[in-house]
Design an enzyme around this catalytic site. Structure first.
Site, mmCIF file in Angstrom:
data_model
loop_
_atom_site.group_PDB
_atom_site.id
_atom_site.type_symbol
_atom_site.label_atom_id
_atom_site.label_comp_id
_atom_site.label_asym_id
_atom_site.label_seq_id
_atom_site.Cartn_x
_atom_site.Cartn_y
_atom_site.Cartn_z
ATOM 1 C CD GLN A 252 1.934 -1.078 5.311
ATOM 2 O OE1 GLN A 252 2.013 -1.797 5.732
ATOM 3 N NE2 GLN A 252 2.999 0.035 6.112
ATOM 4 C CB SER B 150 -2.004 0.850 5.672
ATOM 5 O OG SER B 150 -1.408 0.135 4.626
ATOM 6 N NE ARG C 233 -5.726 -4.099 7.762
ATOM 7 C CZ ARG C 233 -6.313 -5.550 8.066
ATOM 8 N NH1 ARG C 233 -6.849 -5.643 9.604
ATOM 9 N NH2 ARG C 233 -6.798 -6.286 7.242
ATOM 10 C CG ASP C 234 -5.632 0.379 6.589
ATOM 11 O OD1 ASP C 234 -4.369 0.063 7.136
ATOM 12 O OD2 ASP C 234 -6.662 -0.674 5.761
ATOM 13 C CG ASP D 269 -1.231 -1.168 1.331
ATOM 14 O OD1 ASP D 269 -1.547 -2.666 0.900
ATOM 15 O OD2 ASP D 269 -2.470 -1.220 2.499
ATOM 16 C CD GLU E 295 -7.310 -4.837 3.723
ATOM 17 O OE1 GLU E 295 -6.641 -4.782 2.578
ATOM 18 O OE2 GLU E 295 -6.459 -4.611 4.995
HETATM 19 C C1 FRU Z 1 -3.798 -3.656 3.300
HETATM 20 C C2 FRU Z 1 -3.312 -3.524 4.182
HETATM 21 C C3 FRU Z 1 -4.531 -2.645 5.062
HETATM 22 C C4 FRU Z 1 -2.722 -2.673 6.155
HETATM 23 C C5 FRU Z 1 -1.339 -3.181 5.462
HETATM 24 C C6 FRU Z 1 -0.491 -4.076 5.765
HETATM 25 O O1 FRU Z 1 -3.376 -4.417 2.290
HETATM 26 O O2 FRU Z 1 -3.956 -5.003 4.480
HETATM 27 O O3 FRU Z 1 -5.158 -2.665 5.276
HETATM 28 O O4 FRU Z 1 -2.684 -1.656 6.799
HETATM 29 O O5 FRU Z 1 -1.998 -3.809 3.978
HETATM 30 O O6 FRU Z 1 0.667 -4.157 5.388
#
Ligand code: FRU
Length: 483
Positions: free
Chosen positions: A62, A106, A165-166, A46, A224
């Site tokens: 990431q 993320s 998350r995110d 990401d 996500e």
């Molecule tokens: C999306 C994800 C996010 C997470 C990240 C971890 O691809 O799964 O939800 O924060 O990747 O690498």
């Protein structure tokens, strides 16, 4: 394919020297890109922390340093002054605190006054692997690197599952408040977005509620990377729903979609105008993130991972994998989202080519009337390759990658349709060693895919009557070892 143990995937990087040889080796790969952001080593997924701050664009991805595997995630940091030329800056965030001990996952960024603030998910896991996701922050220091706050801003809601998350941070002028959107899953395993609010960036965060999206209370099992932006008066909600198969998307259970509609911050309701749309029709496109501080109410800038979770790609054998799309300009025209490649990208055009398909190039095609076919990466006799066919009666493009020597993710999909609203007129295509991005009819639709041509697969064919122009592309992203 290499089997990774948990220890190998979650190994902490102690010194750049541990991966210098890996970089040396992969930098010789024929698939290393020249004008896209790609992982310095290992895996990138990401886009994170994308913002304009004091004239500099910051972007992170990431990153798992060791190889093409999802394990301990870092943020790797790159910068640019024009969104075309990018410079490697080294590690942005490392998973070195108790609250992010199993990954800095993320998140996003926002520039306010003299400071650039980053918001990310601290992926904490206990010894028994129980997960607690924290929402954490960092501030860009005078040394040009993000510095973490000592403590997380807030932890997860126990009303929802561990999938929270995110964080996407936004300033909402009408409320005089910051909002954070978090991708989440309800206790009964439905995808959703959690909303937090605060008058201050690093303090005072309270839970505001779960975003209501009428009609989409049961749409996938996890949303996500949520993102809401206003473009020319229309609100756009972008996210990546998982654990659901969607029409026309083969066996994939990971998607990137958007709604146009109206966001009401009083009731925390996003009312969609009509159905969801695919943000991109291609095989490999996920976790798109919009930049903060673009400074133009009529456009947003978006970037995305060219890849999908759970899928596998040929350069995994070389111990690296993943790449970003070109940044895209997003506009709303006649009630539709339009995506165009970043303005100025044509400055990378080199010479018109000699009839073959260069490894890094741009093509522009005027399709002419009626049915049409363009085949990229064919053999010398015109067979094989990645074929885009247009059926004018059905107003349907079909992209078929079964003809390529290197096939991958066959069990997910290799042929996908892209229905068009208006007849096919133009294509603008960017190829860079292992990726192909197709913009249809000035950005009415897009189709993004990985592509790994082998020796001999450097020809193309196009229907009679079509007009095609082609330029080589000059490199704009250096493959420097900076860690
Ligand atoms: C999306 C994800 C996010 C997470 C990240 C971890 O691809 O799964 O939800 O924060 O990747 O690498």
């Amino acid at each position: 394919m290499k089997e990774w143990t948990r220890e190998e995937r979650y190994r902490e990087l102690k010194s750049p020297e541990e991966i210098r040889d890996l970089h040396e080796r992969i930098s010789k790969s024929v698939y290393r890109q020249t004008y896209h952001v790609q992982p310095v080593t290992g895996l990138s997924s990401d886009p994170n922390g994308f913002a304009l701050h004091k004239g500099v664009w910051h972007l992170c991805y990431q990153w798992c340093p060791w190889g093409a595997v999802h394990g301990l995630k870092y943020w790797y940091h790159v910068t640019s002054t024009d969104l075309i030329h990018w410079k490697n800056e080294g590690i942005g965030l490392a998973p070195d605190c108790y609250f992010d001990n199993r990954g800095t996952h993320s998140g996003s960024a926002i520039s306010v006054g003299d400071d650039l603030y980053f918001f990310y998910t601290g992926n904490h896991r206990d010894e028994d692997w129980t997960r607690t996701p924290y929402t954490c922050a960092a501030v860009l220091g005078a040394d040009g690197k993000p510095h973490k706050l000592e403590k997380p801003l807030f932890g997860p809601r126990d009303t929802h599952s561990e999938h929270q998350r995110d964080p996407k941070i936004v300033w909402v002028e009408s409320k005089r408040k910051y909002f954070i959107f978090i991708g989440a899953q309800t206790a009964d395993l439905k995808g959703c977005v959690l909303v937090y609010e605060s008058a201050e960036l690093l303090d005072g965060w309270t839970f505001a509620g779960q975003l209501k999206v009428p009609g989409f209370e049961s749409f996938g099992g996890m949303w996500e990377c949520p993102y809401i932006v206003n473009v020319s008066g229309t609100d756009v909600l972008i996210f990546s729903p998982q654990y659901i198969k969607l029409p026309g998307r083969g066996n994939s259970t990971n998607h990137n979609v958007y709604f146009l509609g109206k966001m009401d911050y009083d009731t925390l309701t996003f009312t969609p105008q009509g159905d969801y749309h695919y943000l991109d029709y291609g095989f490999d496109f996920y976790a798109a993130q919009g930049a903060a501080n673009v400074g133009d109410p009529d456009k947003a800038i978006l970037i995305s991972w060219i890849g999908l979770p759970d899928n596998h790609y040929p350069t995994e054998e070389e111990d690296w994998e993943g790449t970003m799309t070109l940044p895209r300009e997003l506009r709303v025209k006649d009630g539709r989202l339009v995506q165009t490649p970043i303005a100025g990208i044509e400055s990378l055009r080199g010479l018109p080519d000699n009839g073959n398909l260069p490894a890094a190039c741009e093509l522009q095609v005027e399709a002419g009337e009626g049915d049409f076919e363009l085949a990229l990466f064919t053999k010398a006799d015109g067979t094989g390759g990645l074929r885009l066919r247009y059926d004018s009666a059905k107003r349907l493009c079909t992209v078929d990658r079964t003809g390529m020597n290197k096939r991958f993710n066959e069990q997910v999909f290799e042929v996908l349709d892209m229905p068009l609203e208006t007849p096919l007129k133009t294509l603008r295509i960017f190829i860079d060693r292992c990726s192909t991005e197709i913009f249809v009819n000035d950005g009415e639709e897009t189709f993004t895919t990985r592509s790994y041509p082998t020796e001999g697969e450097f020809h193309y064919t196009v229907s009679d009557g079509a007009k095609l122009r082609l330029w080589t592309m000059k490199p704009s992203v250096r493959d420097d070892f900076v860690v």
